[in-house]
Motif scaffolding. Structure first.
Motif, PDB file in Angstrom:
ATOM      1  N   SER A  73      -6.713   1.595  35.737  1.00 27.92           N
ATOM      2  CA  SER A  73      -7.632   0.459  35.866  1.00 27.92           C
ATOM      3  C   SER A  73      -8.718   0.521  34.797  1.00 27.92           C
ATOM      4  CB  SER A  73      -8.252   0.427  37.263  1.00 27.92           C
ATOM      5  OG  SER A  73      -8.987   1.604  37.544  1.00 27.92           O
ATOM      6  N   TYR A  76      -7.158  -0.602  31.575  1.00 29.48           N
ATOM      7  CA  TYR A  76      -7.030  -2.064  31.593  1.00 29.48           C
ATOM      8  C   TYR A  76      -8.366  -2.720  31.263  1.00 29.48           C
ATOM      9  CZ  TYR A  76      -7.039  -6.780  33.465  1.00 29.48           C
ATOM     10  OH  TYR A  76      -7.217  -8.140  33.607  1.00 29.48           O
ATOM     11  N   GLN A  85      -2.783  -3.330  33.728  1.00 30.78           N
ATOM     12  CA  GLN A  85      -3.170  -4.034  34.951  1.00 30.78           C
ATOM     13  C   GLN A  85      -2.045  -3.963  35.984  1.00 30.78           C
ATOM     14  OE1 GLN A  85      -3.249  -8.326  34.817  1.00 30.78           O
ATOM     15  NE2 GLN A  85      -5.047  -8.424  36.158  1.00 30.78           N
ATOM     16  N   LEU A 138      -9.859  -4.723  39.237  1.00 31.43           N
ATOM     17  CA  LEU A 138      -8.644  -5.506  39.436  1.00 31.43           C
ATOM     18  C   LEU A 138      -8.864  -6.738  40.314  1.00 31.43           C
ATOM     19  CD1 LEU A 138      -6.208  -2.521  40.137  1.00 31.43           C
ATOM     20  CD2 LEU A 138      -6.536  -3.726  37.963  1.00 31.43           C
TER      21      LEU A 138
END
Length: 387
Positions: A73, A76, A85, A138
């Motif tokens: 994460s 990402y 992701q 996220l």
């Protein structure tokens, strides 16, 4: 796959490091390691399970998957690339699955004979940290809600400032007596403080009691077991008999205070305790505990014995990356600049890094846990390392 690395001897290793030195930022290292991690992630989103290297106990994939969920994460967030992701979401999906919480209570973390399957409160800290870290990145509200739910179902006694263990079937198992377990659980919850008043209040009460519970040797070394005031313990046991282990704790406390073998173990966990406290400080920076003599004395012990603690002389216990743990402590608790910490992190990473896969490497059964520990670097600013 995590490849084998062979080093001929210490001198060869030093010569190779001098002739093949490479500069890399923490963000670049995280990305390279995460890229390799994509090749070992399973279809259900999990990662290969490790073993508790100290006791060589079998674990479930919860610990490794939790670490990688944090790293993926974070990468990402750094790169914006969909592949990270997707992998991070898959890891979170696994941590939210029925397989991981088969009874809807705590996470199933280990399968060791005659030991709890929740792995005390420390086993729960890993997935709670992962869900609370990856959730906001996220946009996973379900991850944050589950983290708060599991944190909250652990009974907390505000008078003692301690959490109880809860088995995966919901059975309450009394207080976790190991200090680093309590500190790591509080650290995992500290990131949720802004999301939940309950979490905020319990972590603050934990800090309020820390000077009493966190006992030190005369030289500042942190003792392994918590030790609440004996009178308070007796009262709790009288009202709740399942806490009888706290009476045993009081009896063995004095014995272990004089044990050379226990002291070796405590030296191994000194950096673990302090680095976890440094994480709590990031969310509770105004608390008076940070200016207490207890913290100052334990930091002084770290500074005086830094080289021995990092090399883990005479102990197998503690952090798999003691240099990183020390650097984290000095940065957040010792107010050192990030530039001062580059050497500590660089040396620790260099000793453990596979230069082709950029996965952290360890011999034997600990390899999967060690590779996943790259997630510990997300707590640092994007400093440049020299490998």
């Amino acid at each position: 796959m995590i490849r084998e690395v062979f080093i001929l001897d210490a001198n060869t290793k030093v010569e190779m490091a001098e002739s093949d030195r490479k500069n890399i930022t923490i963000h670049q290292l995280l990305e390279k390691s995460a890229q390799s991690a994509l090749n070992i992630q399973r279809e259900d989103g999990s990662f290969p399970a490790g073993r508790n290297y100290t006791y060589d106990e079998p674990e479930t994939p919860v610990r490794t998957t939790s670490h990688w969920a944090v790293t993926l994460s974070e990468v990402y967030k750094i790169t914006g690339e969909d592949i990270f992701q997707k992998a991070a979401n898959a890891a979170i999906d696994y941590l939210l699955s029925d397989e991981v919480r088969p009874y809807g209570y705590t996470f199933h973390c280990r399968d060791a004979t005659d030991k709890d399957q929740c792995n005390g409160v420390v086993g729960q800290g890993g997935p709670i940290r992962a869900l609370s870290y990856a959730g906001p990145i996220l946009g996973r509200k379900d991850a944050i809600e589950t983290a708060i739910e599991v944190f909250a179902l652990h009974p907390f006694n505000p008078d003692l400032g301690l959490w109880e263990r809860v088995e995966i079937n919901g059975k309450k198992l009394s207080f976790d007596r190991t200090l680093n377990h309590q500190v790591l659980f509080a650290a995992a919850g500290s990131k949720l403080a802004s999301e939940s008043d309950l979490v905020n209040d319990r972590v603050e009460a934990f800090l309020n009691n820390l000077e009493t519970n966190m006992r030190l040797h005369s030289d500042g070394l942190i003792k392994h077991y918590v030790r609440p005031p004996p009178i308070d313990v007796i009262q709790k046991v009288l009202y709740t008999p399942r806490h009888y282990e706290m009476i045993i704790n009081e009896l063995v406390y004095h014995y272990y205070s004089r044990s050379d073998e226990r002291r070796k173990k405590e030296r191994g966990y000194h950096t673990v305790n302090l680095s976890a406290l440094s994480r709590i400080k990031r969310s509770f920076g105004e608390h008076s505990i940070w200016e207490s003599n207890t913290i100052k004395r334990s930091l002084k012990f770290l500074l005086i014995n830094k080289e021995e603690l990092i090399t883990k002389i005479d102990t197998k216990h503690g952090s798999g990356l003691p240099g990183v743990a020390t650097a984290k402590t000095l940065y957040w608790l010792g107010n050192r600049s990030s530039e001062e910490l580059c050497e500590l992190v660089s040396i620790d990473v260099s000793k453990n890094l596979d230069r082709e896969s950029y996965l952290l490497y360890s011999d034997g059964s600990n390899q999967h846990n060690q590779a996943a520990r790259i997630s510990l670097l997300v707590d640092f600013p994007n400093i440049q390392l020299s490998l």
